[in-house]
Design a protein around this motif. Structure first.
Motif, PDB file in Angstrom:
ATOM      1  N   CYS A  90       0.716  -1.197   0.005  1.00  0.00           N
ATOM      2  CA  CYS A  90       0.017   0.038   0.079  1.00  0.00           C
ATOM      3  C   CYS A  90       0.750   1.102  -0.013  1.00  0.00           C
ATOM      4  O   CYS A  90       2.187   1.199   0.101  1.00  0.00           O
ATOM      5  CB  CYS A  90      -0.843  -0.015   1.207  1.00  0.00           C
ATOM      6  N   CYS A 101       0.793   3.218   7.215  1.00  0.00           N
ATOM      7  CA  CYS A 101       0.368   2.644   6.041  1.00  0.00           C
ATOM      8  C   CYS A 101      -1.263   2.382   6.502  1.00  0.00           C
ATOM      9  O   CYS A 101      -1.532   2.135   7.412  1.00  0.00           O
ATOM     10  CB  CYS A 101       1.040   1.606   6.041  1.00  0.00           C
ATOM     11  N   CYS A 103      -3.193   0.204   5.209  1.00  0.00           N
ATOM     12  CA  CYS A 103      -3.681  -1.090   4.999  1.00  0.00           C
ATOM     13  C   CYS A 103      -3.798  -2.085   6.274  1.00  0.00           C
ATOM     14  O   CYS A 103      -4.584  -2.708   6.733  1.00  0.00           O
ATOM     15  CB  CYS A 103      -3.144  -1.709   3.868  1.00  0.00           C
ATOM     16  N   HIS A 104      -2.519  -2.042   6.916  1.00  0.00           N
ATOM     17  CA  HIS A 104      -2.368  -2.928   8.225  1.00  0.00           C
ATOM     18  C   HIS A 104      -1.794  -2.085   9.250  1.00  0.00           C
ATOM     19  O   HIS A 104      -1.138  -2.797  10.102  1.00  0.00           O
ATOM     20  CB  HIS A 104      -1.815  -4.097   7.740  1.00  0.00           C
ATOM     21  N   GLY A 105      -1.584  -1.077   9.062  1.00  0.00           N
ATOM     22  CA  GLY A 105      -1.033  -0.253  10.276  1.00  0.00           C
ATOM     23  C   GLY A 105       0.590  -0.334  10.549  1.00  0.00           C
ATOM     24  O   GLY A 105       1.020  -0.124  11.504  1.00  0.00           O
ATOM     25  N   SER A 106       1.365  -0.514   9.429  1.00  0.00           N
ATOM     26  CA  SER A 106       2.611  -0.385   9.587  1.00  0.00           C
ATOM     27  C   SER A 106       3.005   1.118   9.883  1.00  0.00           C
ATOM     28  O   SER A 106       2.400   2.171   9.375  1.00  0.00           O
ATOM     29  CB  SER A 106       3.427  -0.805   8.310  1.00  0.00           C
ATOM     30  N   PRO A 118       3.358  -4.550  10.966  1.00  0.00           N
ATOM     31  CA  PRO A 118       4.034  -5.693  10.373  1.00  0.00           C
ATOM     32  C   PRO A 118       5.156  -5.559   9.319  1.00  0.00           C
ATOM     33  O   PRO A 118       5.585  -6.605   8.756  1.00  0.00           O
ATOM     34  CB  PRO A 118       2.715  -6.276   9.514  1.00  0.00           C
TER      35      PRO A 118
HETATM   36  S1  FES Z   1       0.670  -2.608   3.204  1.00  0.00           S
HETATM   37 FE1  FES Z   1       1.380  -1.307   4.467  1.00  0.00          FE
HETATM   38  S2  FES Z   1       0.770  -2.348   6.499  1.00  0.00           S
HETATM   39 FE2  FES Z   1       0.168  -3.768   4.978  1.00  0.00          FE
END
Ligand code: FES
Lengths: 152, 518
Positions: A90, A101, A103-106, A118
Motif C-alpha cells: 500500500c 500505512c 492497510c495494516h497499520g505499519s 507488520p
Molecule cells: S501494506 Fe502497509 S501495512 Fe500492510
C-alpha cells in the motif's frame, strides 16, 4: 533390469510408455508455467528525471504521485524515500511521527525506519544522481543506505 | 390409391397434428406426468437426466428441514444464480484497465436491469460464501464427515477455497479502489514467501515468492496483464474447476449413501439378504438407486421411514430455490452492490478494507504477511482436511454435536477461544508487539512469535487438553473446529468494526478522525 536381469519386450514397452507419459506430462506443465511467465515485462523505466538542480532551492518535501516516491531536501542534501509500504504494497501517508500505512497499520519514522506494525523492512531510499545532461535523476531500482543524501 | 385412402391420410394428419402437444410430452418423458404410482415416481427420477443425481427414495430424515437447513442446496442454487448473472454481465463488461470501471458503471446506469443483475451477482457471491461456511458447520457438527464421507469432506474444503477464490477474483474486476488495492495486497501476499526466504537468507538464490507473484499478476506491478489474468481466472478457469468439483461432491453424496443420518435404523447397516457374503457379484447392487435394498432384487420391501424423492425432495428443492431467488432479488432491489472510486495507484483508501469474509485474514496479516496470509490459511485448510482422518470414531454420525457431551465441549471451547482471543488482541492493541518495543528485531522472530502464531499455539493446547481429558478424537475435533469458528468470528468482528484509519483501534466508526460519512 536392476539386477542385470533381462526384461522381456512387453515389459520394456510398457515401462517405456509409462515413463514417456509422465515425462510428457511434466514437460507440458513446465511449458504452461513458462508460457504464463512473459519473457519481457512491459513496465516503465525505473529511472526518471526530477528536474534541474537549480529548481531545488527550498528545504522540504514533495511527493511524486505517479511514482509513489517522496523527495525531501534539507541543508545536507536531497533524498528520495519510497512511499510503497514494505509490508504488502500500500502507499504510506505522512503523519507527525513519520509515515503510516492505511492497510495494516505499519509505522515508519521520518527516515523510513520501521517503528511498528507488520512491515518487515524499512522504506528504501533510492539513488539520486546527475545525468550527463545536468538533470537530477532517481533510480528506483538502486537503493542507497538510509541517511545517504545527495549534495546539490 | 383410392380417394377414400387419401381422405384417411388427411384425417390422420389432422389427428396427429392435434395430438402434437401430447405426443411431444410423451416423447419428452418416459412416464405419466405427474407420476402416480410408486413405480412411476421412481422412474420419473431415475430416467431423467437432471434428476437422476437423486436416489429414487430417501430417508425421511433427509427432508427434515431442521437437519440440513437446506444449506447445501442453497450453495448449489446460489452458484447457479451466479453462473447465469455472470454470463449476462459478460455481455457488457470490458476486461481492460481503461474500460473496466466505465463498463461496470455502464451496466449500472445505462443498461435496463443492469443494476439489478450486478446486485444479484454481488449479493449472491456474498451469500454463497456465508452459506458455504454455514454448510461446513452443519456437516461438521452433525459428524457427517466420517467414513465413508471423508473424501467428500476434503472436496468440500477444496470447494470452500474455490468459492473464496471466485469471490476474490470477482471483486477485482470493476477495477475500482477496492479492486486495485486487493490485487496489490493479494499479489504481495503471494510474494510474501520472500519474507521467509529473506529471513533465512536464501532469497538471492531462490525466490519462489517473487515467481509466484509474477505468475499471478503477469508483471511486477498491477496493470493490464493482472486484470486480464484475474478475468480469465474468474470467468473461465475457476468456474470450470469448481463445476467439476461440485459435480464430484454431489455424485459422492449419492455414492456414499445419501445424506448422513443417525444409525437408529438397523436396516441400513444390515443387509436384507443373509447370503450377501456368498453372492457371486457383491459389487453389483441396486441399493444405490434405492430401487431395491440389498444385492438381489427384492421388490416391495420399503421400510416405513423412506419417502419417494418425487415429490418430497423435489418440492423441498424447489422451495429452497425460490427462497434463494427471492432473498437475492429482494436484497438487490433495496441495496446496491458497492462500487468505489476508480482505481488510484497513488492513494489507497484509508482504511483499505477487504470484504467481510477476508477481514479476519486482514487482521492476521497485520501481524505478519507471511504468517497471516500463507501459514495460517494453509494450516487451517490442512487441519480441516485432516479432521476425518484423525477422528475415525464412527458413532454419532448424523447427531447434532454428538449429544450433550459435545454440546458442553462446544460451549467450553467457544468460551476459551473467545476470551483468549479478546485478551490477546486487547494486549496487542494496548501494548503493541515486538516491533514496537525493539524496532530492530529480526523478521524471523516476528514470523515465529506474533499474535497469529500465538493463537495457533493456544488453540493447539486446548485441542490436546480436550483430547487428554475426554480420550475422544471426536470431542477433540469438536473443540478444534469450534475454535476455528470462534476465531473466524472474533477476528472478522475486530477487522470489520474495530479498525479505522491506519488500521488503528476504534470502538466506533463515528470516532474515526477526519473522515465523515453521510
Ligand atoms: S501494506 Fe502497509 S501495512 Fe500492510
Amino acid at each position: 533390469m536392476d539386477d542385470g536381469e533381462k526384461i522381456d519386450r512387453r515389459t520394456f514397452i510398457e515401462k517405456a510408455g509409462f515413463y514417456s507419459f509422465w515425462l510428457t506430462l511434466a514437460a507440458s506443465v513446465a511449458g504452461v508455467v513458462k508460457f504464463l511467465m512473459p519473457d519481457v515485462f512491459d513496465e516503465p523505466s525505473t529511472s526518471f528525471r526530477l528536474g534541474k538542480p537549480e529548481e531545488f532551492t527550498k528545504d522540504g518535501g514533495t511527493r511524486l504521485e505517479d511514482k509513489n516516491l517522496m523527495i525531501f531536501k534539507d541543508p545536507e542534501g536531497l533524498y528520495a524515500i519510497s512511499a510503497i509500504c514494505t509490508h504488502l504494497g500500500c502507499i504510506v501517508g505522512e503523519t507527525p511521527a513519520g509515515f503510516a500505512c492505511p492497510c495494516h497499520g505499519s509505522r515508519f519514522d521520518k527516515q523510513g525506519i520501521v517503528a511498528g506494525g507488520p512491515a518487515p523492512r524499512n522504506l528504501p531510499w533510492f539513488k539520486i544522481y546527475l545525468s550527463p545532461e545536468g538533470y537530477l535523476m532517481v533510480d528506483t531500482a538502486a537503493t542507497v543506505t538510509i541517511g545517504e543524501k545527495f549534495k546539490i | 390409391m383410392s380417394t377414400s385412402d387419401k381422405k384417411g391420410a388427411a384425417s390422420v394428419f389432422i389427428e396427429n397434428f392435434k395430438r402434437i402437444p401430447f405426443s411431444f410430452r410423451d416423447a419428452f418423458s418416459r412416464h405419466d406426468i405427474p407420476p402416480e404410482s410408486e413405480r412411476e415416481k421412481a422412474a420419473a427420477v431415475f430416467s431423467n437426466f437432471f434428476l437422476h443425481l437423486h436416489p429414487t427414495r430417501v430417508s425421511s430424515h433427509v427432508v427434515k428441514p431442521t437437519y440440513t437447513l437446506g444449506l447445501g442446496l442453497m450453495c448449489v442454487f446460489l452458484f447457479l444464480i451466479l453462473g447465469v448473472t455472470g454470463v449476462v454481465l459478460m455481455i457488457y463488461y470490458i476486461p481492460h484497465v481503461d474500460g473496466a470501471y466505465a463498463s461496470v458503471k455502464n451496466i449500472r446506469y445505462a443498461v435496463t436491469g443492469g443494476k439489478f443483475v450486478i446486485n444479484v451477482h454481488r449479493w449472491s457471491a456474498h451469500g454463497m460464501v456465508l452459506v458455504v461456511l454455514l454448510h461446513m458447520m452443519r456437516v461438521f457438527y452433525t459428524g457427517s464427515y466420517k467414513a465413508p464421507r471423508e473424501f467428500n469432506w476434503m472436496i468440500g474444503v477444496v470447494l470452500l477455497s474455490l468459492t473464496l477464490a471466485l469471490s476474490f477474483t470477482g471483486y477485482l474486476l470493476p477495477y475500482d479502489q477496492l479492486a486495485y488495492w486487493a490485487m496489490t495486497i493479494g499479489a504481495n501476499i503471494a510474494g510474501s514467501l520472500t519474507e521467509l526466504t529473506d529471513a533465512i537468507g536464501v532469497t538471492k538464490f531462490f525466490d519462489p515468492g517473487k515467481l509466484q507473484k509474477q505468475l499471478i499478476i503477469g508483471g511486477n506491478t498491477i496493470g493490464e496483464p493482472s486484470l486480464i489474468r484475474f478475468y480469465f481466472l474468474h470467468v473461465i478457469f475457476l468456474p470450470i474447476v469448481i463445476s467439476i468439483f461440485i459435480g464430484v461432491h454431489l455424485w459422492r453424496i449419492t455414492k456414499d449413501g445419501g445424506l448422513s443420518k443417525p444409525l437408529d435404523n438397523k436396516q441400513f447397516t444390515e443387509s436384507v439378504n443373509p447370503d450377501d457374503e456368498k453372492s457371486p457379484n457383491p459389487d453389483k447392487t441396486y441399493g444405490l438407486m434405492s430401487l431395491i435394498r440389498g444385492n438381489t432384487p427384492q421388490v416391495g420391501n420399503y421400510s416405513d421411514d423412506t419417502v419417494p424423492t418425487w415429490p418430497n425432495v423435489l418440492l423441498a428443492e424447489g422451495a429452497v430455490f425460490i427462497f434463494c431467488l427471492a432473498a437475492m432479488s429482494l436484497l438487490s432491489l433495496f441495496f446496491d452492490a458497492p462500487l468505489k472510486e476508480l482505481a488510484n495507484p497513488s492513494v489507497p483508501e484509508n482504511p483499505a478494507k477487504a470484504p467481510w469474509y477476508f477481514l479476519g485474514l486482514q487482521e492476521l496479516v497485520s501481524y505478519s504477511a507471511f504468517v497471516g496470509g500463507i501459514l495460517v490459511p494453509s494450516i487451517t485448510v490442512l487441519g480441516l482436511m485432516l479432521i476425518p482422518f484423525l477422528d475415525r470414531e464412527l458413532h454419532d454420525v448424523g447427531v447434532w454435536f454428538s449429544g450433550s457431551k459435545g454440546i458442553s465441549v462446544v460451549k467450553r471451547s467457544a468460551a476459551y477461544g473467545f476470551f483468549s482471543l479478546v485478551v490477546l488482541i486487547a494486549f496487542t492493541i494496548k501494548f503493541g508487539w515486538l516491533r514496537s518495543w525493539f524496532p530492530g528485531v529480526p523478521q524471523i522472530v516476528i514470523i515465529a512469535i506474533n499474535p497469529a502464531t500465538v493463537i495457533i499455539g493456544l488453540f493447539a493446547l486446548w485441542y490436546f487438553k480436550i483430547l487428554k481429558e475426554t480420550g475422544s478424537m471426536r470431542l477433540a475435533s469438536i473443540a478444534a473446529f469450534t475454535l476455528f469458528v470462534i476465531g473466524f468470528a472474533v477476528l472478522t468482528y475486530v477487522g470489520t468494526f474495530l479498525r479505522g484509519p491506519n488500521w488503528e483501534f476504534f470502538w466506533l466508526q463515528s470516532q474515526w478522525p477526519g473522515i465523515h460519512f453521510d
